[in-house]
Design a protein around this motif. Structure first.
Motif, PDB file in Angstrom:
ATOM      1  N   GLY A 122     -97.908  67.994   8.483  1.00 18.04           N
ATOM      2  CA  GLY A 122     -99.323  68.360   8.408  1.00 18.04           C
ATOM      3  C   GLY A 122     -99.578  69.713   9.043  1.00 18.04           C
ATOM      4  N   PHE A 123     -98.697  70.132   9.977  1.00 13.67           N
ATOM      5  CA  PHE A 123     -98.847  71.488  10.521  1.00 13.67           C
ATOM      6  C   PHE A 123     -97.615  72.342  10.243  1.00 13.67           C
ATOM      7  N   LYS A 124     -96.545  71.712   9.760  1.00  9.90           N
ATOM      8  CA  LYS A 124     -95.416  72.501   9.281  1.00  9.90           C
ATOM      9  C   LYS A 124     -94.639  71.689   8.257  1.00  9.90           C
ATOM     10  N   LEU A 125     -93.909  72.401   7.393  1.00 10.65           N
ATOM     11  CA  LEU A 125     -93.100  71.768   6.363  1.00 10.65           C
ATOM     12  C   LEU A 125     -91.726  72.415   6.455  1.00 10.65           C
ATOM     13  N   MET A 131     -93.731  77.915  10.565  1.00 15.84           N
ATOM     14  CA  MET A 131     -94.341  76.892   9.698  1.00 15.84           C
ATOM     15  C   MET A 131     -93.302  76.240   8.778  1.00 15.84           C
ATOM     16  N   LEU A 132     -92.193  76.960   8.536  1.00 11.82           N
ATOM     17  CA  LEU A 132     -91.194  76.486   7.577  1.00 11.82           C
ATOM     18  C   LEU A 132     -89.834  76.252   8.223  1.00 11.82           C
ATOM     19  N   ASN A 133     -89.758  76.439   9.541  1.00 17.05           N
ATOM     20  CA  ASN A 133     -88.438  76.537  10.162  1.00 17.05           C
ATOM     21  C   ASN A 133     -88.373  75.812  11.504  1.00 17.05           C
ATOM     22  N   PRO A 134     -87.471  74.843  11.648  1.00 15.86           N
ATOM     23  CA  PRO A 134     -87.335  74.191  12.951  1.00 15.86           C
ATOM     24  C   PRO A 134     -86.477  75.038  13.906  1.00 15.86           C
ATOM     25  N   PHE A 135     -86.913  75.181  15.149  1.00 18.67           N
ATOM     26  CA  PHE A 135     -86.066  75.822  16.170  1.00 18.67           C
ATOM     27  C   PHE A 135     -84.775  75.008  16.300  1.00 18.67           C
TER      28      PHE A 135
END
Length: 432
Positions: A52-55, A233-237
């Motif tokens: 809902g806040f990132k994909l 928004m599109l990328n996990p640390f």
């Protein structure tokens, strides 16, 4: 079947959807140009999480084993994509040898093989199954739940040792649906006259998730600049940790420090976007699949306080391989639900094309847990609703084709990252 998004925190994601839809012509042109420079993996599946806040993608599999979960309406797309993929490697292809996982009697996996064989036969190929299982010395039929059967046959090297096939079957292409977690068998090495897909270095004997997500970092930075969004928004640390021994409690300080670092970066982002969720990370083996060697961590102290059961679970993955390298990945909660069960989308691609997908659903797991676990089931995505043709007039967040188009875009970013990753790790780059 479009699951509802159980969250009020959809402001940033709706903004992202709007920007991606507005930039569709630029995005498709950008992908087209990238594919002129890079070769996509033969096939690929990507696990996504929509909070809902990132994909973001959380896993990319180069040996997908769930083709049986795709809706039948998507089969024509898969056949067309398979034709494009095969033509690239062997334009006059006639015979295809498919090598599955060894020792498997999992009926779902076997149905996946049957579906793959159906797809490739419709492209005009003779398809047979050759197994790495050394106990199989002659053609062995296996019954499927629907009454059909598969026949597993022992692999043979040609008289000159340069080709791989079956008795009276000489393929021009060998397709692996075995992720080589247990290492590279000698029968697959030094094949010089046939195309082996994916290449051996795509298997978990060589491949590392940390390499993939490093490549994904580079891809997303370029993409996010083009569509004017925050790459986060599109990328996990993520961070990589080496030389860990869960049984002997070594390397845990380094692991705890990495957990702390990722959580601190997440808290900063959550504050920036006014997100009230409690951040968590996923610690998982740097190689391997099947949801093994995975745990959810909310505080660095948890890494040091593992009980024996947790240590055993983290220390060994598929085929008994020991875990000494892990990645700490930003946890992306999934706020998609189907019938009150937590769900995550999985997107399937062949060559550079999205050919469908499904939701992985788990009734007993939470929004912050790994869903690839016993008890999961699958619901085909309504990708049949022209996922490649978004509805530009729809209000953000209301149209299923728009959500699926976004999933397809993010999955293709991961596909492009896999392509770069394979180029960088290729032991024979001049042949690539």
């Amino acid at each position: 079947m479009v699951p509802h998004l159980v969250t009020a925190l959809n402001g940033p994601l709706l903004d992202l959807e709007k920007k991606i839809l507005q930039a569709t012509p630029s995005i498709e042109r950008w992908f087209r140009l990238e594919w002129q420079e890079h070769t996509p993996p033969f096939y690929c599946s990507v696990d996504l999480r929509n909070s809902g806040f990132k994909l973001a993608p959380v896993d990319t599999n180069l040996f997908p084993g769930g083709f049986n979960n795709l809706s039948t309406e998507m089969l024509p797309l898969a056949v067309q994509a398979a034709m494009a993929a095969i033509e690239k490697y062997c334009p006059d292809a006639k015979n295809l040898l498919l090598i599955p996982e060894s020792h498997t009697r999992n009926s779902f996996y076997l149905q996946n093989l049957a579906r793959q064989m159906q797809i490739f036969r419709q492209t005009g190929l003779n398809v047979r199954l050759g197994t790495l299982d050394e106990e199989i010395k002659e053609p062995t039929p296996i019954e499927l739940p629907d009454g059909t059967q598969l026949v597993l046959e022992p692999l043979e090297r040609s008289a000159n040792g340069r080709r791989l096939g079956l008795k009276n079957f000489d393929p021009c292409t060998v397709l692996l649906n075995n992720d080589l977690s247990a290492g590279i068998p000698s029968i697959l090495e030094n094949i010089h006259e046939q195309t082996l897909l994916p290449p051996l270095h795509a298997g978990w004997a060589v491949r590392r998730k940390s390499n993939h997500f490093a490549a994904y970092d580079d891809v997303v930075k370029k993409f996010a600049k083009m569509v004017d969004v925050d790459p986060w928004m599109l990328n996990p640390f993520f961070a990589k940790c080496s030389d860990i021994n869960f049984h002997e409690n070594t390397g845990e300080d380094q692991l705890a420090a990495s957990v702390d670092t990722i959580l601190a970066k997440m808290r900063k982002k959550y504050k920036e976007y006014g997100i009230k969720e409690k951040p968590f990370v996923i610690v998982k083996a740097d190689a391997g699949t099947y949801g093994m060697g995975v745990m959810t961590v909310r505080d660095a102290s948890e890494v040091k306080d593992l009980n024996r059961k947790q240590r055993n679970k983290m220390s060994v993955i598929k085929d008994g391989q020991e875990v000494h390298n892990v990645i700490v990945q930003e946890g992306v909660p999934t706020f998609e639900q189907i019938n009150d069960s937590v769900a995550e989308p999985v997107v399937y691609m062949m060559d550079r094309y999205v050919v469908g997908g499904f939701y992985r659903v788990h009734e007993d797991r939470g929004v912050d847990e790994n869903l690839n676990a016993p008890g999961m089931h699958f619901v085909p995505l309504a990708f049949a609703q022209q996922h490649a043709v978004p509805d530009m007039q729809a209000k953000p967040g209301t149209a299923a084709p728009n959500r699926f188009y976004m999933y397809g875009v993010v999955a293709r970013l991961a596909l492009l990252a896999a392509s770069l990753e394979l180029e960088k790790t290729d032991p024979n780059p001049e042949v690539y």
